[in-house]
Design a protein around this motif. Structure first.
Motif, PDB file in Angstrom:
ATOM      1  N   UNK A   1       0.838  -1.186   0.000  1.00 20.59           N
ATOM      2  CA  UNK A   1       0.000   0.000   0.000  1.00 20.59           C
ATOM      3  C   UNK A   1       0.888   1.258   0.000  1.00 20.59           C
ATOM      4  N   UNK A   2       0.402   2.299  -0.674  1.00 22.43           N
ATOM      5  CA  UNK A   2       1.194   3.532  -0.752  1.00 22.43           C
ATOM      6  C   UNK A   2       0.616   4.589   0.183  1.00 22.43           C
ATOM      7  N   UNK A   3       1.485   5.216   0.933  1.00 22.82           N
ATOM      8  CA  UNK A   3       1.088   6.317   1.819  1.00 22.82           C
ATOM      9  C   UNK A   3       1.767   7.582   1.326  1.00 22.82           C
ATOM     10  N   UNK A   4       0.980   8.643   1.171  1.00 26.54           N
ATOM     11  CA  UNK A   4       1.530   9.933   0.760  1.00 26.54           C
ATOM     12  C   UNK A   4       1.548  10.880   1.949  1.00 26.54           C
ATOM     13  N   UNK A   5       2.659  11.566   2.104  1.00 22.04           N
ATOM     14  CA  UNK A   5       2.813  12.522   3.197  1.00 22.04           C
ATOM     15  C   UNK A   5       3.904  13.507   2.812  1.00 22.04           C
ATOM     16  N   UNK A   6       4.101  14.514   3.664  1.00 24.08           N
ATOM     17  CA  UNK A   6       5.198  15.451   3.433  1.00 24.08           C
ATOM     18  C   UNK A   6       6.262  15.203   4.478  1.00 24.08           C
ATOM     19  N   UNK A   7       7.500  15.106   4.037  1.00 21.37           N
ATOM     20  CA  UNK A   7       8.611  14.955   4.969  1.00 21.37           C
ATOM     21  C   UNK A   7       9.591  16.086   4.706  1.00 21.37           C
ATOM     22  N   UNK A   8       9.807  16.897   5.722  1.00 21.53           N
ATOM     23  CA  UNK A   8      10.693  18.062   5.604  1.00 21.53           C
ATOM     24  C   UNK A   8      10.334  18.919   4.391  1.00 21.53           C
ATOM     25  N   UNK A   9       9.020  19.092   4.200  1.00 23.78           N
ATOM     26  CA  UNK A   9       8.532  19.977   3.154  1.00 23.78           C
ATOM     27  C   UNK A   9       8.429  19.361   1.781  1.00 23.78           C
ATOM     28  N   UNK A  10       8.861  18.105   1.651  1.00 28.50           N
ATOM     29  CA  UNK A  10       8.822  17.448   0.334  1.00 28.50           C
ATOM     30  C   UNK A  10       7.730  16.390   0.313  1.00 28.50           C
ATOM     31  N   UNK A  11       6.948  16.380  -0.753  1.00 26.59           N
ATOM     32  CA  UNK A  11       5.937  15.336  -0.914  1.00 26.59           C
ATOM     33  C   UNK A  11       6.626  14.003  -1.161  1.00 26.59           C
ATOM     34  N   UNK A  12       6.209  12.992  -0.405  1.00 31.62           N
ATOM     35  CA  UNK A  12       6.797  11.648  -0.564  1.00 31.62           C
ATOM     36  C   UNK A  12       5.670  10.627  -0.628  1.00 31.62           C
ATOM     37  N   UNK A  13       5.866   9.598  -1.409  1.00 37.42           N
ATOM     38  CA  UNK A  13       4.954   8.456  -1.432  1.00 37.42           C
ATOM     39  C   UNK A  13       5.756   7.235  -1.053  1.00 37.42           C
ATOM     40  N   UNK A  14       5.244   6.498  -0.086  1.00 40.80           N
ATOM     41  CA  UNK A  14       5.989   5.381   0.466  1.00 40.80           C
ATOM     42  C   UNK A  14       5.179   4.109   0.301  1.00 40.80           C
ATOM     43  N   UNK A  15       5.808   3.090  -0.263  1.00 38.05           N
ATOM     44  CA  UNK A  15       5.147   1.795  -0.389  1.00 38.05           C
ATOM     45  C   UNK A  15       5.519   0.948   0.826  1.00 38.05           C
TER      46      UNK A  15
END
Ligand code: FES
Ligand code: FES
Length: 153
Positions: A1-15
């Motif tokens: 499953x992919x989770x989208x969030x912001x880390x240190x101001x950058x959009x990230x998608x994590x599987x």
């Protein structure tokens, strides 16, 4: 499953599985090893990051629970509160072994983002869950006061 969030101001998608701890995602998936693993049970504070302005123990924070959130870690650049805290930590030479210190710093940043000029009691309350086996607590408190002065508090 992919989770989208912001880390240190950058959009990230994590599987990752939704129950994967945020700490593992940061360290193992994203290579952000500034956040440390200590106890894995929300007992030491070494893994502290800031989620939507609040300090959180990333070892017990499922990645699925922070979808859409803003996460700030010790690797953040350009944050004036974090920069002031890091400058104060250096000036006062806070760390000993250093292992707990990124968690200490992130808790201090969360505190100073809420309270511009914290009292000793404010500091003790906010930093209560961050354990330092080298007992740097006196220098941590002094450095938080120093950071508050640097920020004009
Ligand atoms: S590693 Fe998370 S609180 Fe200790
Ligand atoms: S500086 Fe060693 S555990 Fe805190």
């Amino acid at each position: 499953m992919t989770t989208s969030l912001k880390i240190n101001g950058q959009a990230r998608s994590v599987a990752a599985e939704p129950d994967t701890p945020l700490l593992w995602v940061l360290r193992d998936e994203l290579g952000m090893t500034g956040t440390k693993f200590g106890c894995g049970a929300a007992q030491c504070g070494a893994c502290t990051v800031i989620v939507d302005g609040q300090p959180r123990r990333s070892c017990v924070t499922p990645i699925g629970s922070v979808a859409g959130s803003e996460v700030t870690t010790i690797e953040q650049n350009g944050d004036k509160v974090l920069a002031a805290v890091q400058a104060a930590w250096t000036a006062i030479d806070v760390p000993q072994c250093g292992y707990c210190q990124s968690g200490q710093i992130m808790s201090a940043v969360a505190l100073l983002s809420e309270i511009k000029s914290p009292s000793d009691r404010d500091i003790d309350l906010a930093m209560n869950g961050n354990i330092c086996r080298c007992c740097t607590y006196v220098r941590i408190r002094a450095a938080i006061h120093d950071a508050a002065r640097r920020l004009g508090g």
